[in-house]
Design a protein around this motif. Structure first.
Motif, mmCIF file in Angstrom:
data_model
loop_
_atom_site.group_PDB
_atom_site.id
_atom_site.type_symbol
_atom_site.label_atom_id
_atom_site.label_comp_id
_atom_site.label_asym_id
_atom_site.label_seq_id
_atom_site.Cartn_x
_atom_site.Cartn_y
_atom_site.Cartn_z
ATOM 1 N N THR A 628 49.295 -57.682 2.454
ATOM 2 C CA THR A 628 49.459 -58.807 1.514
ATOM 3 C C THR A 628 50.202 -59.953 2.193
ATOM 4 O O THR A 628 49.813 -61.127 2.067
ATOM 5 N N LEU A 629 51.256 -59.619 2.957
ATOM 6 C CA LEU A 629 52.032 -60.655 3.663
ATOM 7 C C LEU A 629 51.191 -61.337 4.739
ATOM 8 O O LEU A 629 51.250 -62.558 4.910
ATOM 9 N N LEU A 630 50.380 -60.541 5.447
ATOM 10 C CA LEU A 630 49.510 -61.086 6.489
ATOM 11 C C LEU A 630 48.503 -62.078 5.902
ATOM 12 O O LEU A 630 48.335 -63.197 6.411
ATOM 13 N N ILE A 631 47.849 -61.659 4.806
ATOM 14 C CA ILE A 631 46.885 -62.535 4.118
ATOM 15 C C ILE A 631 47.589 -63.809 3.629
ATOM 16 O O ILE A 631 47.046 -64.914 3.718
ATOM 17 N N SER A 632 48.832 -63.640 3.140
ATOM 18 C CA SER A 632 49.604 -64.777 2.630
ATOM 19 C C SER A 632 49.887 -65.796 3.735
ATOM 20 O O SER A 632 49.783 -67.006 3.518
ATOM 21 N N PHE A 633 50.259 -65.292 4.936
ATOM 22 C CA PHE A 633 50.540 -66.203 6.054
ATOM 23 C C PHE A 633 49.303 -67.021 6.409
ATOM 24 O O PHE A 633 49.379 -68.239 6.603
ATOM 25 N N PHE A 634 48.155 -66.359 6.495
ATOM 26 C CA PHE A 634 46.913 -67.060 6.822
ATOM 27 C C PHE A 634 46.560 -68.081 5.734
ATOM 28 O O PHE A 634 46.130 -69.191 6.018
ATOM 29 N N SER A 635 46.730 -67.661 4.470
ATOM 30 C CA SER A 635 46.409 -68.548 3.347
ATOM 31 C C SER A 635 47.323 -69.771 3.345
ATOM 32 O O SER A 635 46.874 -70.893 3.102
ATOM 33 N N LEU A 636 48.617 -69.542 3.600
ATOM 34 C CA LEU A 636 49.566 -70.653 3.633
ATOM 35 C C LEU A 636 49.261 -71.608 4.773
ATOM 36 O O LEU A 636 49.341 -72.833 4.621
ATOM 37 N N ALA A 637 48.921 -71.032 5.939
ATOM 38 C CA ALA A 637 48.568 -71.873 7.092
ATOM 39 C C ALA A 637 47.358 -72.743 6.752
ATOM 40 O O ALA A 637 47.322 -73.939 7.066
ATOM 41 N N SER A 638 46.391 -72.130 6.068
ATOM 42 C CA SER A 638 45.181 -72.853 5.650
ATOM 43 C C SER A 638 45.531 -73.970 4.660
ATOM 44 O O SER A 638 45.002 -75.080 4.736
ATOM 45 N N LEU A 639 46.448 -73.670 3.719
ATOM 46 C CA LEU A 639 46.852 -74.668 2.718
ATOM 47 C C LEU A 639 47.583 -75.840 3.367
ATOM 48 O O LEU A 639 47.399 -76.996 2.970
ATOM 49 N N ALA A 663 57.776 -58.682 0.228
ATOM 50 C CA ALA A 663 58.449 -57.975 1.330
ATOM 51 C C ALA A 663 59.554 -57.070 0.788
ATOM 52 O O ALA A 663 59.714 -55.917 1.219
ATOM 53 N N LEU A 664 60.306 -57.582 -0.187
ATOM 54 C CA LEU A 664 61.396 -56.829 -0.808
ATOM 55 C C LEU A 664 60.851 -55.597 -1.544
ATOM 56 O O LEU A 664 61.419 -54.498 -1.446
ATOM 57 N N SER A 665 59.748 -55.772 -2.276
ATOM 58 C CA SER A 665 59.114 -54.651 -2.999
ATOM 59 C C SER A 665 58.662 -53.563 -2.038
ATOM 60 O O SER A 665 58.829 -52.368 -2.305
ATOM 61 N N THR A 666 58.097 -53.997 -0.896
ATOM 62 C CA THR A 666 57.640 -53.020 0.120
ATOM 63 C C THR A 666 58.817 -52.206 0.630
ATOM 64 O O THR A 666 58.729 -50.977 0.768
ATOM 65 N N TYR A 667 59.935 -52.894 0.894
ATOM 66 C CA TYR A 667 61.141 -52.197 1.373
ATOM 67 C C TYR A 667 61.667 -51.227 0.312
ATOM 68 O O TYR A 667 62.025 -50.086 0.612
ATOM 69 N N VAL A 668 61.723 -51.678 -0.959
ATOM 70 C CA VAL A 668 62.269 -50.853 -2.053
ATOM 71 C C VAL A 668 61.453 -49.573 -2.223
ATOM 72 O O VAL A 668 62.018 -48.487 -2.405
ATOM 73 N N VAL A 669 60.121 -49.683 -2.155
ATOM 74 C CA VAL A 669 59.251 -48.496 -2.302
ATOM 75 C C VAL A 669 59.574 -47.478 -1.214
ATOM 76 O O VAL A 669 59.784 -46.288 -1.489
ATOM 77 N N SER A 670 59.637 -47.950 0.036
ATOM 78 C CA SER A 670 59.924 -47.056 1.169
ATOM 79 C C SER A 670 61.309 -46.426 1.034
ATOM 80 O O SER A 670 61.474 -45.212 1.151
ATOM 81 N N SER A 671 62.311 -47.266 0.736
ATOM 82 C CA SER A 671 63.699 -46.799 0.637
ATOM 83 C C SER A 671 63.872 -45.802 -0.515
ATOM 84 O O SER A 671 64.522 -44.757 -0.357
ATOM 85 N N THR A 672 63.286 -46.112 -1.688
ATOM 86 C CA THR A 672 63.432 -45.238 -2.870
ATOM 87 C C THR A 672 62.841 -43.861 -2.611
ATOM 88 O O THR A 672 63.475 -42.839 -2.907
ATOM 89 N N HIS A 673 61.630 -43.822 -2.068
ATOM 90 C CA HIS A 673 60.981 -42.515 -1.864
ATOM 91 C C HIS A 673 61.673 -41.694 -0.774
ATOM 92 O O HIS A 673 61.729 -40.475 -0.865
ATOM 93 N N ASN A 674 62.250 -42.370 0.217
ATOM 94 C CA ASN A 674 63.041 -41.645 1.228
ATOM 95 C C ASN A 674 64.297 -41.066 0.599
ATOM 96 O O ASN A 674 64.687 -39.930 0.895
ATOM 97 N N SER A 675 64.931 -41.840 -0.280
ATOM 98 C CA SER A 675 66.154 -41.386 -0.953
ATOM 99 C C SER A 675 65.864 -40.194 -1.864
ATOM 100 O O SER A 675 66.635 -39.221 -1.885
ATOM 101 N N LEU A 676 64.753 -40.262 -2.590
ATOM 102 C CA LEU A 676 64.392 -39.158 -3.499
ATOM 103 C C LEU A 676 64.006 -37.910 -2.701
ATOM 104 O O LEU A 676 64.281 -36.787 -3.121
ATOM 105 N N LYS A 677 63.359 -38.142 -1.547
ATOM 106 C CA LYS A 677 62.944 -37.012 -0.711
ATOM 107 C C LYS A 677 64.160 -36.252 -0.194
ATOM 108 O O LYS A 677 64.156 -35.023 -0.103
ATOM 109 N N SER A 678 65.217 -37.008 0.118
ATOM 110 C CA SER A 678 66.438 -36.363 0.619
ATOM 111 C C SER A 678 67.377 -35.977 -0.530
ATOM 112 O O SER A 678 68.536 -35.647 -0.307
ATOM 113 N N LYS A 679 66.846 -36.066 -1.783
ATOM 114 C CA LYS A 679 67.556 -35.639 -3.005
ATOM 115 C C LYS A 679 68.871 -36.396 -3.217
ATOM 116 O O LYS A 679 69.870 -35.824 -3.641
#
Length: 933
Positions: A628-639, A663-679
């Motif tokens: 999504t971020l990659l597509i956004s960069f290309f789209s913004l460059a085009s705009l 970007a923040l949402s992507t980090y939160v998903v990764s961080s949350t599931h790692n935290s839950l995995k380690s209980k």
């Protein structure tokens, strides 16, 4: 009819159609006014201990582990040496509340309990607890209070932990069960110094209920094949052993305690429940102690599921029951009246008592169910005209007397087997009769709703033809004929109302039966339009008319088929991929046609993937965020490169904020599931960011410019930041593929418009949604607009079923909401899951809004065609609803109808939401620039 009046009427009609299914198929089966029935012979047990291991599957308990050792050694020893065992078959919905109601009250709850989250009592009912002298219960605050609330008097006591303890992200949910066992131990210890409590515990007809939620919570959080789930089974086994030993010692091993261990429902391999998969409906049942049969050795036994060999239990008799049969078993063991609303049949093979006791207990069971039948019959007789009343012939008054006399005679003659056999026949007939009277008005109500459906759909078609096409000419109305017609329909309505009044029918019957009257009046009023249309259609080449009809029928059938088989969506998308070739559009727009085809093929892969939630894959969610971020960069460059004199570069800041949110949402998903995995539980900061993202996303979206592509791009970024937080696997890529196709759809529709010479092609790059709303001259509908509307409905269905069959409750994975909350909260979790389902829907609706305004069509005209298509689908599902066959089939057929009706109502709401998201902009301090077409 004015547009606001028409929309209001449409919403009202569809709400009636939707609610009708609950009156026709899902009204409460309970009746009141029966006399309690109990066996007068002394019962074998003085007290009963009921262990309910919430969410425990039969195979998880009975199968051996990898080393060939039992998972629950104590319970395995019980079923091999001391008691009887089997499988308890639950019914849909496999949720905690209906499961416990079936176990303790002996009836299958109606769906009206959904509105109360399976917690409160939507209807009053009797239970084994209510009939007991005293009941003490320990466990979840979601389950225990409903049985105390429904009890008469003050003899059902509950001890619950805090609701916050039910945390899917907790270190170990087994602590919930340890809490129960510890509190039971301290309860018995304290009774030795409390004479009142000690005396009460030594009374007869006492029930002790231990609700063990740990297994269910661990199953949701870690899946049933996890180490946590299986370790929890061992802990429950040890706890049951300790409690059984404690109780036996407390009562001086008097041999008057009966024990039952079972479960309210099972769980799928992916950690959900609610539907009718065998892993959800097959639960264990182990019974031992006073009055219970010892294990019965057999040389061979046959069951369709072939589990016996896997469980190494081929030589021990397996006694299967329906879940509601456990209530009469408990009542019989301790000698309390059978619950008044119980529809369970006493499983005699579990009892180790005299033939007389078994026959008398069975007779009590038969009389108790017959009492319900008699009350139901008298209620129906009172509200039906005598010459229209058709009684249930197999159980006429004389037949009932014959049955009861014969059974009593057999018992007196000590022909106990014959008495039991006759009791079972009477029970089956009484249950058939209960169902007969419960569904007595079904055909009559069904026909009324079907007539309303057909009338409404016909009226909408006439509105489309009359107001939005050139197919008919304006015909002057004949006032005299209109007046006669009005009085004729008014008289019909009064006759129907009088007929319902003298039968004392509920008010909802008036709505269902009177609704077709005004609808068909509106249709018949347009007879000149129908005649004019018929002449025009007959003047067309017959082959062309039949071809168009066949294509429309095939399209609707594919949509209906996709509700049962997701792969039908793949077939449809592959046909869509060939659309530019079939219509020669590819000649004028080769690049666009090629991209359209590739995106159709890409999206066609998703319905072939496994249902979401079964195999979590967080790296794919992260990949979707990065893409999504990659597509956004290309789209913004085009705009930035594009030369749009109407754009303010300050607006680009909004996109940077939205990209930061992704970007923040992507980090939160990764961080949350790692935290839950380690209980380590759900990190508080992650939870705050998730909720802030959910709230701020729509705000950021409304700050973006209203130029067509820029606003749509902003909608994608806003929705993706929330969708990523609710994703657990490949479905995170779905909105990206869907948005890509929607983007190309808008472009391809412009090419189609030019191809058919309907309009000049506007410059989409500078097209502004706010200016488009000022268009006063819309063109009339063209045949190609039917195809546009069909595309929209197809994409909406794809948005629903592309990543899973949401018609099935067990498609939902609780892990989807772990970034927001892990503590069990059915409404909050349900709301977030519905938001996840709605996000692809919003993308399609906004694209459809763009198609409408760029093709210079009134949103009303295209939406009316959409309404017709969805109503024809709904009519299909109305006739496909069934109340026979497996519970999975019944539940699915009803959920399909509810889904498609909700879809129709939802689309009306989404139409308005799409206009809001595309045209509205939050006021900024700088001057807003406009451009006119």
């Amino acid at each position: 009819m004015d547009i606001p009046v028409f929309i209001l009427a449409g919403l009202l009609v569809h709400c009636v159609f939707l609610v009708s299914i609950f009156d026709i198929y899902f009204s409460s089966p309970l009746v009141h006014g029966m006399t309690p029935q109990q066996t007068l012979l002394p019962p074998p047990a003085k007290r009963l201990v009921l262990f309910v291991a919430d969410g425990l599957r039969a195979d998880s308990l009975y199968e051996l582990d990898g080393n060939g050792a039992p998972r629950a050694p104590y319970l395995r020893g019980i079923l091999e040496n001391n008691g009887s065992w089997g499988v308890s078959h639950t019914r849909v919905p496999t949720e905690s509340r209906p499961g416990h109601v079936a176990l303790i009250a002996g009836f299958y709850e109606d769906v009206s309990a959904v509105a109360k989250g399976w917690k409160e009592n939507p209807v009053e009912f009797d239970s084994v607890f209510n009939e007991s002298k005293y009941t003490w219960s320990w466990g979840s605050p979601d389950i225990l209070p409903m049985f105390a609330k429904g009890a008469t008097g003050d003899h059902v006591y509950t001890f619950c932990y805090a609701a916050e303890s039910e945390d899917f992200g907790a270190e170990d949910a087994a602590k919930l069960d340890i809490w129960v066992f510890d509190h039971v131990k301290s309860f018995f210890n304290s009774s030795r110094s409390n004479q009142t409590l000690f005396s009460a515990l030594n009374e007869e007809k006492v029930v002790l209920f231990l609700h063990l939620l740990g297994i269910d919570t661990n199953g949701h959080a870690h899946r049933p094949n996890s180490r946590e789930y299986q370790e929890n089974i061992k802990q429950v086994d040890e706890g049951v052993k300790e409690i059984a030993s404690l109780i036996d010692n407390f009562y001086g091993n008097d041999g008057k305690t009966a024990f039952i261990l079972t479960s309210d429902h099972g769980m799928t391999d992916w950690g959900s429940h609610g539907a009718g998969h065998p892993t959800e409906t097959l639960t264990p049942l182990i019974v031992w102690g006073a009055g219970v049969n010892y294990p019965q050795k057999v040389t061979s036994q046959f069951f369709e599921d072939n589990f016996l060999k896997e469980w190494k239990l081929e030589n021990l008799k397996r006694l299967d029951v329906n879940q509601a049969d456990i209530a009469p078993l408990m009542a019989s063991l301790i000698g309390v009246p059978f619950p008044l609303n119980s529809v369970g049949t006493l499983p005699l093979e579990y009892l180790n008592s005299s033939a007389l006791f078994k026959a008398e207990s069975m007779f009590t069971n038969a009389v108790q169910i017959l009492e319900q039948f008699k009350v139901k019959m008298s209620q129906k007789k009172e509200t039906t005209l005598s010459f229209l009343f058709t009684p249930f012939k197999p159980l006429s008054a004389s037949e009932q007397i014959n049955f009861l006399k014969k059974i009593r005679l057999y018992i007196q003659q000590q022909k106990y087997d014959e008495a039991v056999s006759l009791c079972k026949t009477l029970i089956n007939l009484a249950l058939e009769g209960l169902s007969y009277y419960h569904t007595y008005d079904r055909l009559f109500l069904g026909l009324s709703i079907a007539m309303g459906f057909v009338g409404w759909t016909t009226y909408v078609i006439l509105v489309i033809i009359k107001a939005h096409t050139n197919l008919t000419k304006t015909v002057p109305t004949n006032k005299k004929k209109s007046t006669v017609l009005f009085y004729g329909f008014a008289a019909a309505g009064m006759i129907i109302a009088f007929f319902l009044l003298i039968q004392a029918c509920p008010w909802t019957y008036y709505v269902y039966c009177l609704l077709p009257v005004p609808v068909w009046y509106a249709v018949v009023k347009e007879i000149p339009v129908i005649q004019d249309l018929a002449r025009n259609v007959l003047s067309l080449p017959i082959g062309q008319s039949i071809g168009f009809l066949l294509v429309c029928t095939l399209g609707v059938e594919i949509l209906v088929f996709s509700f049962f088989y997701r792969s039908a969506l793949t077939v449809g998308l592959l046909v869509f991929a060939a659309w530019p070739v079939i219509t020669q559009l590819w000649i004028q727009a080769k690049t666009k046609a090629m991209i359209w085809t590739l995106l159709c093929v890409l999206l066609a892969i998703f319905p072939l993937m496994p249902v979401v939630g079964r195999e979590p894959n967080i790296p794919l969610v992260i990949a979707a965020g990065l893409l999504t971020l990659l597509i956004s960069f290309f789209s913004l460059a085009s705009l930035c490169k594009s030369e749009n004199k109407y754009r303010d570069n300050e607006d680009l800041k909004v996109y940077f904020y939205q990209m930061l949110s992704v970007a923040l949402s992507t980090y939160v998903v990764s961080s949350t599931h790692n935290s839950l995995k380690s209980k380590q539980g759900l990190p508080v900061m992650n939870q705050i960011i998730s909720w802030m993202t959910l709230v701020s996303s729509p705000m950021l979206l409304l700050l973006s410019p209203t130029f067509l592509f820029e606003r749509l791009f902003s909608i994608l970024l806003s929705l993706m930041s929330t969708y990523l937080l609710l994703s657990t696997g490949y479905e995170a890529l779905f909105p990206l593929a869907l948005f890509g196709l929607m983007f190309m759809w808008i472009n391809m529709e412009q090419e189609a418009l030019q191809h058919y010479g309907l309009s000049l092609k506007p410059k989409l790059a500078v097209f502004n949604f706010t200016c488009a709303m000022d268009i006063t001259q819309f063109r009339q509908l063209h045949l190609d607009d039917v195809r546009r509307s069909f595309f929209f409905v197809f994409f909406i269905v794809t948005a629903f079923f592309g990543t899973g069959n949401i018609a099935s409750i067990n498609s939902f994975d609780p892990a989807s909401v772990y970034c927001f909350l892990t503590v069990f909260s059915p409404f909050m979790m349900g709301g977030l899951l519905l938001l996840k389902v709605a996000i692809p829907f919003v993308l399609v609706s906004c694209a459809f809004e763009a198609v409408q305004v760029t093709t210079q069509l009134s949103s009303k005209s295209l939406f009316l065609i959409v309404l017709v298509i969805s109503d024809i689908m709904a009519l299909h599902f109305f006739f496909l609803v069934k109340d026979y066959g497996s519970w999975l089939d019944i539940g699915t057929s009803i959920s399909h109808y509810v889904l498609v009706m909700s879809l129709t109502i939802f689309m009306m709401v989404m139409n308005g939401l799409a206009q809001l998201l595309t045209t509205q902009r939050l006021g900024l301090s700088r001057r807003t620039k406009h451009h006119s077409t």
